[in-house]
Design a protein around this motif. Structure first.
Motif, PDB file in Angstrom:
ATOM      1  N   ARG A   1       0.802  -1.226   0.000  1.00 37.96           N
ATOM      2  CA  ARG A   1       0.000   0.000   0.000  1.00 37.96           C
ATOM      3  C   ARG A   1       0.832   1.273   0.000  1.00 37.96           C
ATOM      4  N   ASP A   2       2.108   1.150   0.352  1.00 38.89           N
ATOM      5  CA  ASP A   2       2.928   2.358   0.494  1.00 38.89           C
ATOM      6  C   ASP A   2       3.760   2.652  -0.747  1.00 38.89           C
TER       7      ASP A   2
ATOM      8  N   LYS B   1       5.093   3.666  -4.189  1.00 39.27           N
ATOM      9  CA  LYS B   1       4.610   4.596  -5.221  1.00 39.27           C
ATOM     10  C   LYS B   1       5.001   4.065  -6.602  1.00 39.27           C
TER      11      LYS B   1
ATOM     12  N   PHE C   1       2.074   7.490  -7.684  1.00 39.68           N
ATOM     13  CA  PHE C   1       0.916   7.209  -6.830  1.00 39.68           C
ATOM     14  C   PHE C   1       1.069   5.848  -6.174  1.00 39.68           C
ATOM     15  N   THR C   2       0.422   5.711  -5.016  1.00 42.15           N
ATOM     16  CA  THR C   2       0.285   4.374  -4.459  1.00 42.15           C
ATOM     17  C   THR C   2      -0.906   3.733  -5.167  1.00 42.15           C
TER      18      THR C   2
ATOM     19  N   GLU D   1      -3.636   2.850  -4.070  1.00 42.08           N
ATOM     20  CA  GLU D   1      -4.950   3.295  -3.612  1.00 42.08           C
ATOM     21  C   GLU D   1      -5.275   4.733  -4.003  1.00 42.08           C
ATOM     22  N   GLU D   2      -4.255   5.492  -4.405  1.00 43.45           N
ATOM     23  CA  GLU D   2      -4.508   6.892  -4.760  1.00 43.45           C
ATOM     24  C   GLU D   2      -5.166   6.986  -6.126  1.00 43.45           C
ATOM     25  N   SER D   3      -5.991   7.970  -6.260  1.00 45.01           N
ATOM     26  CA  SER D   3      -6.740   8.133  -7.499  1.00 45.01           C
ATOM     27  C   SER D   3      -5.824   8.622  -8.621  1.00 45.01           C
TER      28      SER D   3
ATOM     29  N   GLU E   1     -13.944   8.438  -9.318  1.00 44.75           N
ATOM     30  CA  GLU E   1     -12.495   8.332  -9.120  1.00 44.75           C
ATOM     31  C   GLU E   1     -12.047   6.902  -9.447  1.00 44.75           C
TER      32      GLU E   1
ATOM     33  N   ASN F   1      -8.588   4.305  -8.968  1.00 41.64           N
ATOM     34  CA  ASN F   1      -7.197   4.085  -8.580  1.00 41.64           C
ATOM     35  C   ASN F   1      -6.665   2.850  -9.289  1.00 41.64           C
TER      36      ASN F   1
END
Lengths: 568, 460
Positions: free
Chosen positions: A109-110, A112, A160-161, A163-165, A173, A175
């Motif tokens: 999740r972290d 990028k 982006f990770t 989960e980021e849009s 949105e 992701n």
């Protein structure tokens, strides 16, 4: 009320808002399970983890979502258990032994990822269309596909990770991560026929029993016949873009070998580490067997995801017998009426549904992708008449029959050339003609006929010795030996021999057959004795170690010279 | 809260049903107190509402439905382990039976263990010297491997097991070695032979024995191999020992498993063995291995007798699918008086490639092994041919191979029950045999090795 019954991996209990197929957390230990039956509010659950220590009355919570996998960048190079939990992270968190009830996200999740848009603001996009890419590894460009139909309101380039849009499609949105239920095939445009082989670099497979891209093959044999080595060789050398290897109920040390070797091995075509195109799913035989049942579905769902991006994926399941046994075990605990040998009556339909997820497809995004499935089957006592082998053979068009006798003789890969078959030969013939040589099929069929003839002659030899054979027949025995020892036999452990490209396969076989043709012509003039003592034979035996085609020209020339020389 | 239940409703084979229970956990162990005060142990196999199904390890003789008390102990089957266990004998359930002092447990461990994370495993890369040429030379035992002996009734597998237990060693000085022996349903004679043998040769100092005899409760056999392996894991992964676990006889174990399954009225698989036998056996065999970052290892040598010498019987068949090869005993060799009667042709050690060679055993190990294997296979073919056609019709080369096969069996395979050969001695005998053959027949050894090991030998 919670749990009312526990019998091994089968747990029965009340689950609020249960629906069939939902994933649940069982008891205080929060074991992972799946609802496989419902009667009123009471659910029958198969637990993917060891149920020791569970008690009556403990709660069961539904996640209200079917058993599913996470899809997104970061899959490649991962090592998962049967329900997509990363084993390396598990080790970091809880040491060398696999704990229970642990929940870890399948994707980091972290981390990028650099997202590069492929669609512009205002573009009309449809579901499955590629809207951007992420460089997942040096080998794989991860294509992010639109989750909805609509207009691109916004698309963002940058890091982006998952989960980021990264985009907004018609107000929604999006992701880079999505969940997909493992038991449901992912949608595609349409299936298309396949005329291209999956080249494996294994001579006996590519030349004699080829598998088409998008095809399905069954590799079967008793223990010790080398199924796993064949599977490992395919994982190493197949010319697929993405390899997914499911170790299903097999040995821990073998899995360990894969885990240690693959990061060290390089892809022959790109020179990059093999792990950059590989996903491993490891559910060894001592890990809970219900998760074994899930592991092949986990594997094929990941395969479909990469297929949808337009890649050629090869999925290997070793061994599907363990998966079938898990089905049988759960069926037994459910007290279902058994079919053949205790397997449930739906065994064949489950096997069919699994292999039918292979194929070449036109993707939703308009590209073309494929999944080739190679499943190994471990028949009890090496007896191919058992239900799993028989059901599998009905849905796969290639059968690589491994043979204990060949393995005893240390002939590897121990693919029995008389029992194996491929129904794709006609399909891939034109590919070989275009890419290798016009007479490939003829050569292959002639060699095959020779081997067939050899086995008949061997029967005679066993009864009355070689003396009664004519010189021509003796020549057939000798040439077949060349085919067996110098072509079919292939060492997985020899640096050069482990992989043979298609052109070299052709040239090698052609040289052997060329020798045969000339020798047959000269046999009456020169005599068999002299022909068999020709030094060129030793060169043919070593030809598999040649690395350039000029070497084969030389050999052919020498064959010609030495056999025509005998004339004078 | 501890409760005693007097509510046994049904007794069926090794199983009992207890009614009206509360807070019982799956897999929990129970203590069953008979009317005469005798205490037995059982394990929860199934819970359905308030009804519990227990498997009683010591059997149900004397259990009644009126007075027998059942108490649930709140944990699974545990074994108290300690370094002091070396040199001691235990029952199949882990109680000392050698009249020695009680073991003061350093740790209590669940005997089912936990699966090793495949990611944590380390690949087996080193060998164990058993002192038996047919094993060391042809199919070396690798640390972390599980290599069963497939035997048949009447074959000398107990003597071979004892010889291995006595002679097995790791070759580096600083490494500790231990043998854990799990005797599963063997006869008193076999057991006392083992104990006497280990005592007399002093090998007992580094050994631990768990003994379930043929007349001990059959269900206890389900626990015995797990007791042995739990102890082995403790020694290997907490105390850096290289542990060899000998389990004899796995056939008896599988029969106990079948007995429980039949009592539970489960749908039987092949030959009445339960469908989950593969998984169950895997939960034993897969406890062999190495772990990254830990020094010790567990190597398993399970022994099983194949019913009717049939390798396709479910017990050897499922075992073969899990283990990493097999050592095959041959009745023909036994009849010929060859001890140990190991037939190297169907035998196989899958992990051998990386555990032998330069720096581990000797540089020529793999080549010698391959050459012997190929030549012996040729010899055996020649022998078959001679049976059909007569020896006189064989070619000169075939006759040579025939002689080679005889010598191979009588000099390489055969050895004394107390003869402990090093890897080097084994390989040297191998070269002696290879020197019988003309050099052009030696396709599996390089010229370099021939120069180094063979030519000098011939001159001598």
């Amino acid at each position: 009320m919670g749990i009312v019954r526990i019998a091994g991996p089968v747990v029965v209990g009340d689950v609020e808002g249960a629906s069939l197929g939902d994933m649940v957390r069982i008891g205080e230990a929060k074991l992972i399970g799946e609802i496989i039956g419902l009667r009123g509010e009471q659910a029958t659950i198969q637990a993917f983890e060891d149920t020791n220590g569970l008690g009556i009355g403990e709660p069961i919570e539904s996640t209200h979502f079917p058993v599913s996998v996470e899809l997104g960048p970061g899959l490649i190079g991962s090592i998962y258990d049967g329900i997509q939990r990363p084993l390396d992270t598990i080790k970091m968190i809880s040491g060398d032994f696999v704990p229970r009830g642990i929940t870890i996200p399948s994707l980091d999740r972290d981390k990028k990822w650099h997202f590069e848009p492929r669609a512009k603001k205002g573009d009309k996009v449809s579901k499955g269309q590629v809207v951007g890419t992420v460089k997942e590894t040096e080998l794989i460009e991860h294509r992010i596909m639109a989750l909805y139909d609509g207009i691109m309101d916004e698309v963002r380039e940058g890091d982006f990770t998952v989960e980021e849009s990264v985009a907004i499609i018609s107000g929604k949105e999006m992701n880079m991560i999505q969940r997909w239920p493992v038991r449901m095939g992912r949608p595609y445009g349409e299936k298309i026929p396949s005329y291209e082989p999956l080249v494996t670099g294994q001579r006996v497979l590519d030349t004699f029993f080829p598998i088409a891209r998008g095809g399905a093959a069954c590799v079967s044999g008793p223990f010790g016949s080398g199924k796993t080595v064949v599977q490992h060789q395919l994982a190493r050398w197949s010319d697929a873009d993405v390899i997914i290897f499911v170790g299903c109920g097999e040995r821990g040390n073998e899995m360990c070998q894969v885990l240690l070797e693959f990061p060290e091995l390089t892809d022959p075509r790109t020179g990059r580490p093999l792990m950059e195109r590989t996903i491993l799913i490891a559910n060894t035989s001592n890990m809970p067997f219900a998760a074994r049942e899930a592991s092949v579905y986990t594997g094929i769902t990941l395969a479909e995801y990469y297929r949808d991006m337009g890649y050629n994926v090869a999925l290997q399941a070793d061994s599907t017998s363990r998966w079938a046994e898990a089905l049988r075990e759960i069926s037994g605990r459910l007290e279902e009426m058994p079919g053949e040998e205790g397997y449930p009556a739906y065994l064949a339909s489950r096997i069919a549904a699994f292999y039918e997820r292979s194929g070449v497809v036109k993707t939703l995004g308009g590209g073309e992708g494929s999944i080739t499935v190679i499943g190994s089957v471990s028949p009890p006592g090496g007896d191919f008449s058992e239900p799993v082998t028989q059901a599998t053979l009905r849905f796969t068009k290639v059968f690589w029959a491994l043979d204990a006798q060949l393995a005893y003789m240390r002939h590897f890969p121990a693919v029995n050339w008389l029992n194996s078959y491929s129904l794709y030969i006609d399909d891939v013939e034109s590919w070989w003609e275009e890419n290798v040589s016009k007479d490939w099929r003829e050569l292959r069929d002639r060699a095959m006929a020779l081997l067939q003839r050899e086995s008949e002659l061997q029967e005679i030899v066993k009864l009355i010795g070689t003396e009664s054979l004519s010189d021509e027949e003796k020549l057939i025995l000798e040439v077949s030996r060349h085919i067996r020892e110098d072509f079919l036999y292939q060492s997985a452990f020899h640096e050069i021999d482990t992989f043979t490209d298609t052109m070299k396969q052709y040239r090698l076989l052609r040289s052997i057959m060329y020798f045969y043709d000339l020798a047959k012509e000269k046999i009456t003039d020169a005599g068999l004795e002299i022909i068999l003592k020709l030094p060129i034979r030793a060169k043919i035996s070593r030809a598999k170690y040649l690395t350039d085609m000029a070497g084969f020209d030389q050999i052919d020339e020498e064959i010609k010279k030495s056999l025509e020389g005998e004339d004078g | 809260m501890v409760r005693d239940y007097l509510s046994i409703s049904e007794i069926s084979g090794p199983l009992i049903f207890v009614e009206g229970t509360k807070d019982v956990r799956y897999g929990e162990i129970a203590q069953i107190q008979l009317n005469n005060g005798e205490i037995r142990r059982g394990q929860v196999l199934e819970i359905s509402g308030r009804r519990v199904l227990l498997q009683v390890f010591e059997g149900n003789e004397g259990v009644d439905t009126r007075n027998t008390k059942v108490r649930f102990l709140g944990h699974g089957i545990e074994l108290g382990v300690s370094g002091d266990m070396l040199g001691r004998y235990f029952s199949g359930f882990g109680d000392p039976i050698d009249k020695g002092p009680k073991i003061i447990a350093e740790e209590k461990l669940d005997i089912n263990g936990s699966p090793i994370n495949p990611y944590s495993r380390d690949y087996p890369l080193d060998s164990i010297q058993t002192g038996i040429s047919a094993i060391d030379g042809m199919n070396a035992l690798i640390r972390g491997q599980k290599l069963p002996i497939f035997s048949g009734s009447g074959l000398p597998h107990p003597a071979i097991a004892a010889q291995i237990a006595r002679q097995a060693k790791v070759r580096r000085k600083e490494e500790e070695f231990a043998v854990v022996f799990g005797a599963i349903g063997i006869t008193y004679d076999e057991a006392s032979f083992f104990m006497r043998d280990l005592q007399e040769t002093g090998a007992i100092e580094r050994s631990i024995l768990f003994i379930n005899l043929g007349d001990d409760p059959a269900i206890e056999r389900i626990a015995t191999p797990r007791m042995a392996l739990t102890t082995a894991e403790y020694l290997a992964f907490e105390h850096d020992y290289h542990v060899l676990v000998v389990l004899a006889d796995m056939t008896n174990y599988c029969e106990a498993l079948r007995e429980v399954s039949a009592a539970r009225k489960e749908v039987p698989g092949r030959r009445g063995y339960p469908g989950y036998m593969y998984t169950d056996l895997a939960s034993i065999y897969e406890r062999a291995g190495r772990i990254k970052g830990r020094k010790g290892s567990i190597t398993q040598l399970p022994i099983l007798t194949m019913p009717e010498d049939d390798i396709t019987h479910p017990i050897p068949d499922l075992t073969g699918y899990i283990t990493e090869g097999q050592i095959f005993l041959s009745r023909d060799l036994h009849r010929k008086g060859v001890y140990p009667p190991i037939d190297v042709l169907p035998s196989l050690s899958r992990l051998v490639d990386r555990g032998i060679g330069k720096g581990k055993t000797r540089e020529d190990h793999a080549s010698v092994s391959n050459q012997l294997y190929a030549s012996y296979a040729n010899g055996r073919n020649a022998r078959d041919l001679a049976v059909v056609l007569g020896e006189s019709s064989l070619s000169d080369v075939d006759r040579l191979y025939l002689k080679f096969a005889e010598e191979f069996e009588s000099r390489f395979v055969a050895q004394g029950g107390y003869e402990d050969r090093t890897f080097e001695e084994t390989l040297d005998i191998g070269w002696d045999l290879i020197s019988m053959l003309p050099e052009e027949e030696l396709k599996r050894v390089s010229d370099e090795l021939i120069g180094k090991y063979l030519r000098g030998r011939k001159e001598r």
